[in-house]
Design an enzyme around this catalytic site. Structure first.
Site, PDB file in Angstrom:
ATOM      1  N   ASP A  52      37.643-115.380  -7.446  1.00  0.00           N
ATOM      2  CA  ASP A  52      36.400-116.142  -7.416  1.00  0.00           C
ATOM      3  C   ASP A  52      36.695-117.572  -6.940  1.00  0.00           C
ATOM      4  OD1 ASP A  52      33.437-115.753  -9.010  1.00  0.00           O
ATOM      5  OD2 ASP A  52      34.046-117.801  -8.480  1.00  0.00           O
ATOM      6  N   ILE A  53      35.804-118.101  -6.141  1.00  0.00           N
ATOM      7  CA  ILE A  53      36.018-119.438  -5.566  1.00  0.00           C
ATOM      8  C   ILE A  53      35.891-120.538  -6.634  1.00  0.00           C
ATOM      9  CG2 ILE A  53      33.627-119.976  -4.882  1.00  0.00           C
ATOM     10  CD1 ILE A  53      34.812-120.757  -2.112  1.00  0.00           C
ATOM     11  N   ASN A  84      26.614-109.379 -13.590  1.00  0.00           N
ATOM     12  CA  ASN A  84      25.300-110.008 -13.682  1.00  0.00           C
ATOM     13  C   ASN A  84      24.335-109.231 -12.785  1.00  0.00           C
ATOM     14  OD1 ASN A  84      26.158-112.136 -15.373  1.00  0.00           O
ATOM     15  ND2 ASN A  84      26.996-113.229 -13.615  1.00  0.00           N
ATOM     16  N   GLU A 134      23.723-114.297  -8.711  1.00  0.00           N
ATOM     17  CA  GLU A 134      23.523-115.250  -7.606  1.00  0.00           C
ATOM     18  C   GLU A 134      23.756-114.610  -6.240  1.00  0.00           C
ATOM     19  OE1 GLU A 134      26.160-118.443  -8.587  1.00  0.00           O
ATOM     20  OE2 GLU A 134      24.910-119.136 -10.253  1.00  0.00           O
ATOM     21  N   VAL A 135      24.739-113.730  -6.153  1.00  0.00           N
ATOM     22  CA  VAL A 135      25.053-113.113  -4.859  1.00  0.00           C
ATOM     23  C   VAL A 135      24.522-111.667  -4.881  1.00  0.00           C
ATOM     24  CG1 VAL A 135      26.877-112.433  -3.268  1.00  0.00           C
ATOM     25  CG2 VAL A 135      27.098-114.554  -4.589  1.00  0.00           C
ATOM     26  N   HIS A 157      28.808-106.950  -7.643  1.00  0.00           N
ATOM     27  CA  HIS A 157      30.187-107.381  -7.886  1.00  0.00           C
ATOM     28  C   HIS A 157      30.469-107.320  -9.374  1.00  0.00           C
ATOM     29  CE1 HIS A 157      27.461-110.806  -7.660  1.00  0.00           C
ATOM     30  NE2 HIS A 157      28.192-111.392  -8.590  1.00  0.00           N
ATOM     31  N   HIS A 205      32.804-108.984 -12.162  1.00  0.00           N
ATOM     32  CA  HIS A 205      33.740-110.050 -12.512  1.00  0.00           C
ATOM     33  C   HIS A 205      34.808-109.476 -13.436  1.00  0.00           C
ATOM     34  CE1 HIS A 205      31.010-113.566 -11.419  1.00  0.00           C
ATOM     35  NE2 HIS A 205      30.099-112.600 -11.559  1.00  0.00           N
TER      36      HIS A 205
HETATM   37  P1  5GP Z   1      27.059-113.993  -9.858  1.00  0.00           P
HETATM   38  O1  5GP Z   1      26.431-115.191 -10.497  1.00  0.00           O
HETATM   39  O2  5GP Z   1      26.251-113.500  -8.694  1.00  0.00           O
HETATM   40  O3  5GP Z   1      27.392-112.912 -10.858  1.00  0.00           O
HETATM   41  O4  5GP Z   1      28.477-114.449  -9.345  1.00  0.00           O
HETATM   42  C1  5GP Z   1      28.708-114.864  -8.044  1.00  0.00           C
HETATM   43  C2  5GP Z   1      30.126-115.391  -8.022  1.00  0.00           C
HETATM   44  O5  5GP Z   1      30.522-115.510  -6.693  1.00  0.00           O
HETATM   45  C3  5GP Z   1      30.282-116.778  -8.680  1.00  0.00           C
HETATM   46  O6  5GP Z   1      31.240-116.686  -9.737  1.00  0.00           O
HETATM   47  C4  5GP Z   1      30.769-117.643  -7.521  1.00  0.00           C
HETATM   48  O7  5GP Z   1      31.723-118.608  -7.918  1.00  0.00           O
HETATM   49  C5  5GP Z   1      31.342-116.626  -6.560  1.00  0.00           C
HETATM   50  N1  5GP Z   1      31.273-117.013  -5.166  1.00  0.00           N
HETATM   51  C6  5GP Z   1      30.197-117.518  -4.500  1.00  0.00           C
HETATM   52  N2  5GP Z   1      30.502-117.728  -3.200  1.00  0.00           N
HETATM   53  C7  5GP Z   1      31.805-117.345  -3.045  1.00  0.00           C
HETATM   54  C8  5GP Z   1      32.678-117.342  -1.924  1.00  0.00           C
HETATM   55  O8  5GP Z   1      32.337-117.717  -0.800  1.00  0.00           O
HETATM   56  N3  5GP Z   1      33.937-116.869  -2.138  1.00  0.00           N
HETATM   57  C9  5GP Z   1      34.354-116.438  -3.372  1.00  0.00           C
HETATM   58  N4  5GP Z   1      35.623-116.009  -3.460  1.00  0.00           N
HETATM   59  N5  5GP Z   1      33.554-116.429  -4.441  1.00  0.00           N
HETATM   60  C10 5GP Z   1      32.289-116.895  -4.285  1.00  0.00           C
END
Ligand code: 5GP
Length: 121
Positions: A33-34, A91, A99-100, A104, A106
């Site tokens: 994760d970034i 999530n 968010e994405v 995915h 985690h």
């Molecule tokens: P969500 O909130 O959708 O469950 O988690 C999205 C995750 O994607 C977040 O933890 C965020 O830090 C990670 N993320 C967003 N953009 C990028 C990216 O460009 N590269 C990587 N490696 N992780 C990302």
């Protein structure tokens, strides 16, 4: 919700933007994760396009679902988390804080995570 092929994980899967890859097989890509929220914070994504766990569990094949969860276990073992323990999280949708919009999972580990994770912890 229709799949948005411009989402950041779709771009990573197409190799259009880089990632710090930790695992890959025919079905799954996993990368750090970034913005890590634990010493180990990996995202495991299916290579096929599913918006969320909701989409995945309705529309993915049994083989694809199995491959993702097998990969998650393998990644945890590969990263040395199996003995000390770890947490997985998917999530889902607005209330889930997703968010994405590409499914995915985690994988968090490397410290005592406590009863729940809060963002920024
Ligand atoms: P969500 O909130 O959708 O469950 O988690 C999205 C995750 O994607 C977040 O933890 C965020 O830090 C990670 N993320 C967003 N953009 C990028 C990216 O460009 N590269 C990587 N490696 N992780 C990302």
């Amino acid at each position: 919700m229709a799949y948005d092929s411009d989402n950041v994980f779709a771009q990573i899967l197409r190799g259009e933007i880089p990632c710090d890859r930790v695992y890959e097989d025919d079905h799954v890509l996993a990368f750090n994760d970034i913005h890590p929220q634990a010493p180990t914070h990996v995202l495991a994504v299916p290579k096929e396009a599913y918006t969320s766990m909701e989409d995945f569990t309705q529309n993915a094949s049994d083989a694809t679902i199995s491959a993702l969860f097998r990969a998650v276990g393998q990644i945890a073992r590969d990263l040395g988390l199996a003995e000390t323990g770890y947490r997985i999280l998917a999530n889902t949708g607005d209330d889930g804080g997703q968010e994405v919009p590409h499914l995915h999972i985690h994988i968090f580990g490397g410290r005592l995570l406590g009863p729940m994770l809060s963002k920024g912890a």
